[in-house]
Design a protein around this motif. Structure first.
Motif, mmCIF file in Angstrom:
data_model
loop_
_atom_site.group_PDB
_atom_site.id
_atom_site.type_symbol
_atom_site.label_atom_id
_atom_site.label_comp_id
_atom_site.label_asym_id
_atom_site.label_seq_id
_atom_site.Cartn_x
_atom_site.Cartn_y
_atom_site.Cartn_z
ATOM 1 N N SER A 184 -1.376 2.370 -7.469
ATOM 2 C CA SER A 184 -1.079 1.501 -6.123
ATOM 3 C C SER A 184 0.315 2.109 -5.882
ATOM 4 N N ARG A 186 1.764 1.540 -2.342
ATOM 5 C CA ARG A 186 1.910 1.158 -0.958
ATOM 6 C C ARG A 186 3.524 1.149 -0.824
ATOM 7 N N ASP A 189 5.081 -4.414 0.107
ATOM 8 C CA ASP A 189 4.335 -5.353 -0.014
ATOM 9 C C ASP A 189 3.600 -5.975 1.140
ATOM 10 N N PRO A 193 -3.449 -2.954 -0.051
ATOM 11 C CA PRO A 193 -3.786 -1.718 -0.909
ATOM 12 C C PRO A 193 -4.713 -0.517 -0.049
ATOM 13 N N PRO A 195 -5.846 3.729 -0.475
ATOM 14 C CA PRO A 195 -5.318 5.121 -0.885
ATOM 15 C C PRO A 195 -4.776 6.076 -0.006
#
Length: 411
Positions: A184, A186, A189, A193, A195
């Motif tokens: 993960s 990112r 926050d 999620p 890719p």
């Protein structure tokens, strides 16, 4: 035409607006950053609030690389000053002494005040901004084979080896410190999620555009063409008249979110990439798209007062009514760019109205620089610092430099 909106077909209003942008950068924005973002030892601070007081925060690669880009670009494009030179040298030293990983290469995502890694992973977004900053540093250093250019090419090689997806194209969001896959990665926050994201792809494209401008490397050109094709054929969603934000590895859009600030920013950066590639077919496609994007943002993402809204969804609903400084800055350039290629006076008017909103609400004449985030009524939100991990001089310095150059008389 509204009486407050100048006739930009005339030279005088353009020169007056260019002068106002130059004053804003040289008398307000740049002096604040040159004097307020470093401590007594020349280290980058984590944050400063609207009240001018330091706040504790991680020293992000985003802030550090964008500082170098802004200071070096101002020295190169506005003219050298002693204070600007000191700031550029400090930012250059911070990048090399604190942000660059001496073992595995690339830049850390964040460090502490002494330059010790806090988040040592390799976010692709941050590597792109390192390339972008180093290209500006190369132009400022004014040498054919500058240390900054060599570093930028080294960063590109790291992205070539570790960040690009050989199967479906584009870039992965990030890697571990030693460049192994990271589950993960990112940017924050607040993001789902995914890719692959439009935001990371955009700034890799921007970085490679500048790298190719300064050094014609076939591998850089090939990657830039690949990214531009992805934006035109996969990331742009013609049915929704916006760019998708979050994608699966094989380019399925994952959410119905729209960022009007990113849309108008992407439009003019795609044109810039096509121009640097000097590809007539891509120039035609990107200029046509720039006008389409401007129309879509103007229809759904601009408030009655001329400001660009935060975010929304495919159905036209608004999910973030706050006014962010970077959205307004990108709107000025993006709408003006669309007017340059399409000739629709609504776009020039939209650029001017975004500027008027900035001038009335974002510019902090008492404390310096700009307030970064405002509520829907145009009041500064003190919860968002004036300088911070994401709050930097990149967007508004770039907008000013772009507009000063675009408003200049044709030679």
């Amino acid at each position: 035409m509204h009486p407050e909106i100048p006739d930009f077909n005339q030279a005088e209003p353009r020169s007056q607006w260019a002068a106002r942008w130059r004053d804003e950068l040289t008398l307000n924005v740049l002096p604040w950053w040159q004097r307020q973002i470093f401590d007594a030892e020349g280290r980058v601070l984590g944050a400063r609030g609207n009240d001018g007081q330091p706040r504790e925060a991680p020293r992000s690669a985003v802030l550090g690389t964008r500082l170098l880009w802004a200071f070096a670009s101002a020295q190169h494009r506005l003219g050298a000053t002693a204070e600007g030179g000191r700031a550029a040298h400090r930012a250059w030293a911070w990048l090399n002494q604190a942000l660059i990983d001496p073992v595995d290469g690339g830049v850390f995502w964040s460090v502490d005040g002494d330059g010790r890694p806090l988040q040592p992973h390799k976010q692709t977004y941050a590597q792109a901004f390192a390339i972008y900053a180093l290209c500006a540093c190369h132009a400022w250093q004014a040498k054919d084979d500058s240390p900054a250019l060599r570093q930028a090419l080294g960063f590109f090689e790291l992205l070539q080896a570790h960040a690009f997806d050989p199967a479906d194209g584009g870039c992965w969001e990030g890697r571990m410190r030693d460049w192994r896959p990271l589950a993960s990665a990112r940017l924050s926050d607040k993001e789902p999620p995914a890719p692959k994201t439009m935001n990371t792809m955009l700034h890799v494209l921007e970085a490679l555009t500048e790298l190719l401008r300064h050094h014609r490397v076939p591998a850089v050109e090939a990657r830039l063409r690949e990214l531009l094709a992805l934006f035109l054929d996969r990331i742009w969603l013609p049915g929704q008249a916006c760019f998708g934000l979050y994608f699966s590895a094989d380019w399925r859009v994952l959410t119905p979110d729209v960022s009007w600030g990113h849309d108008i920013e992407t439009a003019w950066l795609l044109v810039r990439a096509a121009d640097v590639l000097a590809d007539a077919a891509l120039q035609a496609r990107t200029r046509t798209l720039a006008v389409q994007v401007a129309d879509a943002v103007l229809a759904r993402g601009v408030a009655p007062d001329g400001s660009v809204l935060g975010e929304g969804r495919f159905d036209g609903s608004v999910t973030d009514e706050r006014r962010h400084w970077w959205c307004q800055a990108e709107a000025v350039v993006g709408f003006w760019d669309a007017w340059q290629w399409g000739g629709d006076s609504r776009h020039a008017q939209a650029a001017w109205r975004a500027w008027r909103y900035i001038d009335r609400h974002h510019v902090d004449r008492a404390g310096g620089d700009w307030f970064k985030t405002l509520d829907p009524q145009g009041r500064p939100l003190d919860s968002v610092p004036k300088a911070g991990p994401w709050e930097c001089p990149y967007h508004h310095v770039r907008a000013g430099l772009e507009m000063i150059e675009r408003l200049a008389p044709a030679s």
